[in-house]
Scaffold this active site. Structure first.
Site, PDB file in Angstrom:
ATOM      1  N   ASN A  29       0.862  -1.185   0.000  1.00 53.06           N
ATOM      2  CA  ASN A  29       0.000   0.000   0.000  1.00 53.06           C
ATOM      3  C   ASN A  29       0.898   1.235   0.000  1.00 53.06           C
ATOM      4  O   ASN A  29       1.481   1.584   1.018  1.00 53.06           O
ATOM      5  CB  ASN A  29      -0.895  -0.042   1.250  1.00 53.06           C
ATOM      6  CG  ASN A  29      -1.724   1.214   1.417  1.00 53.06           C
ATOM      7  OD1 ASN A  29      -1.798   2.046   0.514  1.00 53.06           O
ATOM      8  ND2 ASN A  29      -2.359   1.352   2.572  1.00 53.06           N
TER       9      ASN A  29
ATOM     10  N   LYS B 241       0.139   4.264  -0.309  1.00 54.61           N
ATOM     11  CA  LYS B 241      -0.496   5.449   0.295  1.00 54.61           C
ATOM     12  C   LYS B 241      -0.251   6.683  -0.592  1.00 54.61           C
ATOM     13  O   LYS B 241      -0.201   6.558  -1.809  1.00 54.61           O
ATOM     14  CB  LYS B 241      -0.001   5.636   1.734  1.00 54.61           C
ATOM     15  CG  LYS B 241      -0.196   4.363   2.572  1.00 54.61           C
ATOM     16  CD  LYS B 241      -0.030   4.567   4.046  1.00 54.61           C
ATOM     17  CE  LYS B 241      -0.259   3.256   4.780  1.00 54.61           C
ATOM     18  NZ  LYS B 241      -0.145   3.378   6.228  1.00 54.61           N
TER      19      LYS B 241
ATOM     20  N   HIS C 257      -9.641   1.515   4.990  1.00 54.85           N
ATOM     21  CA  HIS C 257      -8.359   1.678   5.683  1.00 54.85           C
ATOM     22  C   HIS C 257      -8.559   2.638   6.861  1.00 54.85           C
ATOM     23  O   HIS C 257      -9.328   3.598   6.754  1.00 54.85           O
ATOM     24  CB  HIS C 257      -7.298   2.215   4.719  1.00 54.85           C
ATOM     25  CG  HIS C 257      -5.928   2.146   5.300  1.00 54.85           C
ATOM     26  ND1 HIS C 257      -5.473   3.069   6.209  1.00 54.85           N
ATOM     27  CD2 HIS C 257      -4.925   1.250   5.139  1.00 54.85           C
ATOM     28  CE1 HIS C 257      -4.242   2.740   6.579  1.00 54.85           C
ATOM     29  NE2 HIS C 257      -3.882   1.637   5.940  1.00 54.85           N
TER      30      HIS C 257
ATOM     31  N   GLU D 208      -6.864   4.976   7.940  1.00 54.55           N
ATOM     32  CA  GLU D 208      -6.604   6.391   7.607  1.00 54.55           C
ATOM     33  C   GLU D 208      -7.826   7.016   6.948  1.00 54.55           C
ATOM     34  O   GLU D 208      -8.144   8.182   7.170  1.00 54.55           O
ATOM     35  CB  GLU D 208      -5.350   6.487   6.716  1.00 54.55           C
ATOM     36  CG  GLU D 208      -4.084   6.237   7.541  1.00 54.55           C
ATOM     37  CD  GLU D 208      -2.942   5.610   6.778  1.00 54.55           C
ATOM     38  OE1 GLU D 208      -2.944   5.637   5.540  1.00 54.55           O
ATOM     39  OE2 GLU D 208      -2.031   5.074   7.440  1.00 54.55           O
TER      40      GLU D 208
ATOM     41  N   GLU E  49      -5.676  -4.770  10.603  1.00 56.63           N
ATOM     42  CA  GLU E  49      -4.632  -3.785  10.864  1.00 56.63           C
ATOM     43  C   GLU E  49      -4.913  -3.065  12.180  1.00 56.63           C
ATOM     44  O   GLU E  49      -5.678  -2.088  12.200  1.00 56.63           O
ATOM     45  CB  GLU E  49      -4.581  -2.744   9.735  1.00 56.63           C
ATOM     46  CG  GLU E  49      -4.330  -3.337   8.370  1.00 56.63           C
ATOM     47  CD  GLU E  49      -3.695  -2.321   7.434  1.00 56.63           C
ATOM     48  OE1 GLU E  49      -2.610  -2.603   6.925  1.00 56.63           O
ATOM     49  OE2 GLU E  49      -4.283  -1.241   7.234  1.00 56.63           O
TER      50      GLU E  49
ATOM     51  N   GLY F 242       2.463   2.158  10.895  1.00 55.87           N
ATOM     52  CA  GLY F 242       3.459   3.216  10.752  1.00 55.87           C
ATOM     53  C   GLY F 242       4.197   3.546  12.033  1.00 55.87           C
ATOM     54  O   GLY F 242       4.921   4.529  12.108  1.00 55.87           O
TER      55      GLY F 242
ATOM     56  N   SER G 117       3.168  -2.227  10.372  1.00 58.85           N
ATOM     57  CA  SER G 117       4.613  -2.391  10.551  1.00 58.85           C
ATOM     58  C   SER G 117       5.108  -3.786  10.174  1.00 58.85           C
ATOM     59  O   SER G 117       6.064  -4.295  10.762  1.00 58.85           O
ATOM     60  CB  SER G 117       5.034  -2.027  11.977  1.00 58.85           C
ATOM     61  OG  SER G 117       4.704  -0.670  12.255  1.00 58.85           O
TER      62      SER G 117
ATOM     63  N   GLY H 253       4.914   1.197   4.842  1.00 56.05           N
ATOM     64  CA  GLY H 253       6.265   1.751   4.744  1.00 56.05           C
ATOM     65  C   GLY H 253       7.270   0.841   4.039  1.00 56.05           C
ATOM     66  O   GLY H 253       8.033   1.303   3.179  1.00 56.05           O
TER      67      GLY H 253
HETATM   68  P1  PGA Z   1       2.708   0.236   7.708  1.00 54.51           P
HETATM   69  O1  PGA Z   1       1.234   0.490   7.071  1.00 54.51           O
HETATM   70  O2  PGA Z   1       3.203  -1.063   7.132  1.00 54.51           O
HETATM   71  O3  PGA Z   1       3.518   1.418   7.298  1.00 54.51           O
HETATM   72  O4  PGA Z   1       2.516   0.129   9.199  1.00 54.51           O
HETATM   73  C1  PGA Z   1       0.339  -0.562   6.862  1.00 54.51           C
HETATM   74  C2  PGA Z   1      -0.961  -0.036   6.286  1.00 54.51           C
HETATM   75  O5  PGA Z   1      -1.441   1.010   6.726  1.00 54.51           O
HETATM   76  O6  PGA Z   1      -1.554  -0.654   5.362  1.00 54.51           O
END
Ligand code: PGA
Length: 257
Positions: free
Chosen positions: A11, A13, A96, A98, A168, A174, A215, A237
């Site tokens: 992803n 983002k 998601h 976010e 998640e 993140g 993460s 990330g």
């Molecule tokens: P992250 O994000 O691997 O940076 O923690 C995962 C996600 O939000 O899909």
């Protein structure tokens, strides 16, 4: 061993210009070229979807959008509909955290988006997961169960079997914090697959692929993927650099030889 093909999705983002996206996907394409046992998916920003799809035209890597709006067309400035994505993407992330937290998306919207995507032959990747406060208050199971139930409302068993769900925990996204693999497996197996079994029966529950996200990185992917109920990862990330993302796909493939 189950029949679920592992699925590792990156992803991206709100990262990468079109030119940067093309460079990244070329590197990923060469890195996973011979890997068939693991499904590799990339989720570029909307504006880079066409360019990335073009690079991947003879590749087995799948493409996903990061969001969709549930109406077909009309006066919805700035939004993208499922018919616009049809033929361009295989998957689309919805719900998601976010989007839920920054853009105020409700469970009802997630459900409408799932229906819109399925009507256009696009497989939803439905994200669920609890906040740190909910986790600490012991509310994870009830909250995730309710999110899953709301997202699936009105779908039939065949549609549900085709879905991908991503667990998640918001506090792990993140932050460098990860749920322990055993705990992630417990939520994915007992809570998410358990909810689907209650609603649609065990066969449907066993067919759904459920990813872990938050993460996930090369250093923890093997331990995560060794868990029996974890079928993949939604990677933020660590998906922005070809080396680390390819490493995660390769490490997963070694477990599925
Ligand atoms: P992250 O994000 O691997 O940076 O923690 C995962 C996600 O939000 O899909």
């Amino acid at each position: 061993m189950n029949n679920r093909r592992p699925i590792i999705a990156g992803n991206w983002k709100m990262n990468k210009t079109i030119a940067e996206a093309v460079t990244l996907i070329r590197d990923i394409r060469s890195g996973v070229r011979e890997i068939m046992t693991v499904e590799t998916v990339v989720c570029p920003p909307f504006v880079a979807l066409s360019a990335v799809a073009e690079v991947l035209s003879h590749s087995h890597i799948a493409v996903a959008a990061q969001n969709v709006f549930y109406e077909e067309s009309g006066a919805f400035t700035g939004e993208i509909s499922a018919p616009m994505l049809e033929g361009l993407v295989d998957y689309c992330i919805i719900g998601h955290s976010e989007r839920r937290n920054i853009f105020g998306e409700s469970d009802e919207w997630v459900n409408k988006k799932a229906k819109a995507l399925l009507a256009h032959g696009i497989i939803p990747i439905i994200c669920v997961g609890e906040s740190l406060e909910q986790n600490q208050a012991g509310e994870t199971d009830s909250f995730v169960r309710q999110q899953v139930t709301a997202a699936l409302a009105g779908l039939n068993a065949d549609q549900v079997a085709s879905l991908v769900i991503a667990y998640e925990p918001i506090w792990a996204i993140g932050t460098g914090l990860t749920a322990t693999p055993a705990e992630a497996n417990r939520i994915i197996g007992l809570t998410i697959r358990g909810t689907i079994a209650d609603l649609y029966g065990e066969n449907t529950a066993q067919a759904v692929r459920i990813q872990y996200g938050g993460s996930a990185k090369p250093a923890n992917i093997v331990e995560l993927m060794m868990q029996p109920d974890i079928d993949g990862a939604l990677v933020g990330g660590a998906s922005l650099k070809a080396d680390s993302f390819v490493d995660m796909v390769r490490k997963t493939a070694q477990l599925y030889r």
